[in-house]
Design a protein around this motif. Structure first.
Motif, mmCIF file in Angstrom:
data_model
loop_
_atom_site.group_PDB
_atom_site.id
_atom_site.type_symbol
_atom_site.label_atom_id
_atom_site.label_comp_id
_atom_site.label_asym_id
_atom_site.label_seq_id
_atom_site.Cartn_x
_atom_site.Cartn_y
_atom_site.Cartn_z
ATOM 1 N N TRP A 133 0.844 -1.211 0.000
ATOM 2 C CA TRP A 133 0.000 0.000 0.000
ATOM 3 C C TRP A 133 0.871 1.249 0.000
ATOM 4 O O TRP A 133 0.599 2.205 -0.728
ATOM 5 C CB TRP A 133 -0.906 -0.018 1.227
ATOM 6 C CG TRP A 133 -1.917 1.092 1.239
ATOM 7 C CD1 TRP A 133 -1.664 2.449 1.280
ATOM 8 C CD2 TRP A 133 -3.342 0.973 1.182
ATOM 9 N NE1 TRP A 133 -2.831 3.163 1.267
ATOM 10 C CE2 TRP A 133 -3.880 2.284 1.206
ATOM 11 C CE3 TRP A 133 -4.202 -0.125 1.135
ATOM 12 C CZ2 TRP A 133 -5.254 2.525 1.191
ATOM 13 C CZ3 TRP A 133 -5.568 0.110 1.118
ATOM 14 C CH2 TRP A 133 -6.086 1.418 1.137
ATOM 15 N N PRO A 171 -0.086 2.816 -3.460
ATOM 16 C CA PRO A 171 -1.354 2.985 -2.758
ATOM 17 C C PRO A 171 -2.593 2.798 -3.621
ATOM 18 O O PRO A 171 -3.602 2.265 -3.156
ATOM 19 C CB PRO A 171 -1.263 4.420 -2.202
ATOM 20 C CG PRO A 171 -0.204 5.083 -3.004
ATOM 21 C CD PRO A 171 0.755 4.018 -3.389
ATOM 22 N N LEU A 197 -5.375 0.089 -2.780
ATOM 23 C CA LEU A 197 -6.770 0.466 -2.587
ATOM 24 C C LEU A 197 -7.687 -0.338 -3.502
ATOM 25 O O LEU A 197 -8.755 -0.806 -3.069
ATOM 26 C CB LEU A 197 -6.954 1.962 -2.844
ATOM 27 C CG LEU A 197 -8.391 2.484 -2.764
ATOM 28 C CD1 LEU A 197 -8.949 2.329 -1.356
ATOM 29 C CD2 LEU A 197 -8.462 3.948 -3.223
ATOM 30 N N LEU A 228 -5.174 8.856 2.522
ATOM 31 C CA LEU A 228 -4.701 7.470 2.544
ATOM 32 C C LEU A 228 -3.613 7.231 1.494
ATOM 33 O O LEU A 228 -3.422 6.101 1.041
ATOM 34 C CB LEU A 228 -5.874 6.519 2.307
ATOM 35 C CG LEU A 228 -6.964 6.544 3.390
ATOM 36 C CD1 LEU A 228 -8.087 5.591 3.025
ATOM 37 C CD2 LEU A 228 -6.386 6.183 4.749
ATOM 38 N N SER A 270 -2.998 13.121 9.170
ATOM 39 C CA SER A 270 -4.166 12.258 9.380
ATOM 40 C C SER A 270 -3.791 10.889 9.949
ATOM 41 O O SER A 270 -4.152 9.850 9.389
ATOM 42 C CB SER A 270 -4.933 12.072 8.067
ATOM 43 O OG SER A 270 -5.250 13.300 7.469
ATOM 44 N N LYS A 287 -5.310 7.178 8.726
ATOM 45 C CA LYS A 287 -4.399 6.193 8.132
ATOM 46 C C LYS A 287 -4.388 4.915 8.937
ATOM 47 O O LYS A 287 -4.450 3.803 8.387
ATOM 48 C CB LYS A 287 -2.993 6.774 8.034
ATOM 49 C CG LYS A 287 -2.787 7.805 6.933
ATOM 50 C CD LYS A 287 -1.332 8.198 6.849
ATOM 51 C CE LYS A 287 -1.051 9.078 5.643
ATOM 52 N NZ LYS A 287 -1.673 10.394 5.753
ATOM 53 N N PHE A 338 -7.964 3.017 8.386
ATOM 54 C CA PHE A 338 -8.293 2.423 7.095
ATOM 55 C C PHE A 338 -7.179 1.541 6.544
ATOM 56 O O PHE A 338 -7.442 0.441 6.057
ATOM 57 C CB PHE A 338 -8.653 3.513 6.091
ATOM 58 C CG PHE A 338 -10.089 3.927 6.161
ATOM 59 C CD1 PHE A 338 -11.076 3.169 5.568
ATOM 60 C CD2 PHE A 338 -10.459 5.061 6.851
ATOM 61 C CE1 PHE A 338 -12.402 3.532 5.647
ATOM 62 C CE2 PHE A 338 -11.795 5.447 6.936
ATOM 63 C CZ PHE A 338 -12.764 4.677 6.332
ATOM 64 N N ILE A 339 -5.926 2.003 6.605
ATOM 65 C CA ILE A 339 -4.845 1.168 6.089
ATOM 66 C C ILE A 339 -4.662 -0.056 6.980
ATOM 67 O O ILE A 339 -4.475 -1.175 6.494
ATOM 68 C CB ILE A 339 -3.539 1.979 5.987
ATOM 69 C CG1 ILE A 339 -3.716 3.137 4.997
ATOM 70 C CG2 ILE A 339 -2.391 1.075 5.527
ATOM 71 C CD1 ILE A 339 -2.488 4.010 4.838
#
Length: 304
Positions: free
Chosen positions: A96, A100, A104, A154, A267, A271, A274-275
């Motif tokens: 990711w 990324p 995603l 993200l 953020s 991060k 969600f990651i």
């Protein structure tokens, strides 16, 4: 038939209750950070626990597979499974960071297929794929700016391909649903749940929508299936099986957040949520799929 109808009703009522509770938050003016906190608390309290049984399912898979003929070696099933699980999560996290957009894409496709299994015992495959696609595509289609802001945080520098693909996925899924309208309409609570999904995805901020669906619909469904598959009867069994994994996950998430905040990563909470969730979701989906395939094979071979 009665069992499937009862299941559909329970899904709809839980989903509706979660939507009603979060609708109050929607009516109030909250900052995006406050909405993210709602999501994090929901995922931590209700989302993570439903995946905290993967190590039990993994041991069962290994003991019925490569360790089937040697019970003395089955004690290594747990560390072997945890090593594979954590390694796959780590590989996905590195992927990711390096790519990324690809990370995603993999996460969204796998999640859509996984969310479709919420109606595994109720809908045919085509309509399950419709459901999973709409779970993902609806907020992308109805809140493109908010989703683009989330994707930028993200590490996805260009969200345009995902935003542009959303209308195609959204209307394409609805077209399939209309084409298969008759078998869908026969399940009224499924139709009601689909309407609720579209409504929450349209009205709610994407973070609130995801918290509502993930915590009020998806997690309870799979937690119920896990309890049935593992013959869990008491809350004590739940705590013994899932408690250590939940605590370890909370601890790892806290360390990750602290490290990102220490180094002024933009953020960090978003991060981490969600990651981190994506990295855990990939092996979770694989374990769930393998277990389902094993159950299907056992049912096929069972004498009638």
């Amino acid at each position: 038939m009665d069992g499937a109808r009862s299941f559909s009703r329970r899904v709809f009522y839980r989903f509706a209750l979660g939507a009603a509770l979060l609708f109050g938050a929607h009516l109030m003016t909250f900052s995006p950070h406050a909405l993210l906190v709602v999501l994090v608390l929901g995922v931590a309290a209700l989302g993570i626990p439903h995946g905290a049984f993967d190590h039990v399912i993994g041991q069962r898979l290994l003991r019925g597979g490569i360790f089937k003929s040697d019970h003395s070696r089955s004690i290594v099933a747990l560390p072997l499974f945890l090593l594979a699980y954590v390694s796959l999560s780590a590989v996905f996290m590195v992927g990711w960071v390096l790519m990324p957009a690809l990370g995603l894409l993999v996460f969204l496709v796998m999640s859509a297929a996984h969310f479709g299994t919420d109606w595994r015992h109720t809908l045919p495959l085509s309509l399950r794929l419709v459901w999973g696609t709409l779970v993902i595509a609806t907020p992308f289609y109805t809140h493109p700016r908010d989703v683009a802001d989330i994707l930028h945080a993200l590490l996805v520098s260009d969200a345009t391909p995902f935003i542009n693909a959303a209308p195609v996925a959204f209307w394409g899924a609805l077209a399939v649903a209309l084409f298969r309208f008759r078998p869908l309409f026969e399940k009224r609570h499924v139709v009601a749940s689909l309407g609720l999904l579209l409504a929450t995805g349209t009205v709610f901020h994407p973070l609130v929508y995801f918290a509502c669906y993930f915590c009020a619909c998806h997690s309870p469904i799979h937690f119920q299936e896990i309890r049935h598959a593992l013959r869990i009867r008491t809350s004590g069994q739940v705590l013994r099986m899932a408690g250590p994994i939940v605590l370890a996950t909370w601890g790892a998430a806290s360390v990750g957040y602290a490290l990102m905040a220490e180094y002024s990563v933009a953020s960090p909470l978003l991060k981490m949520t969600f990651i981190g969730l994506a990295c855990l979701t990939v092996p979770h989906i694989i374990v769930e799929w393998l277990d389902h395939r094993k159950a299907q094979a056992a049912a096929t071979l069972a004498p009638e």
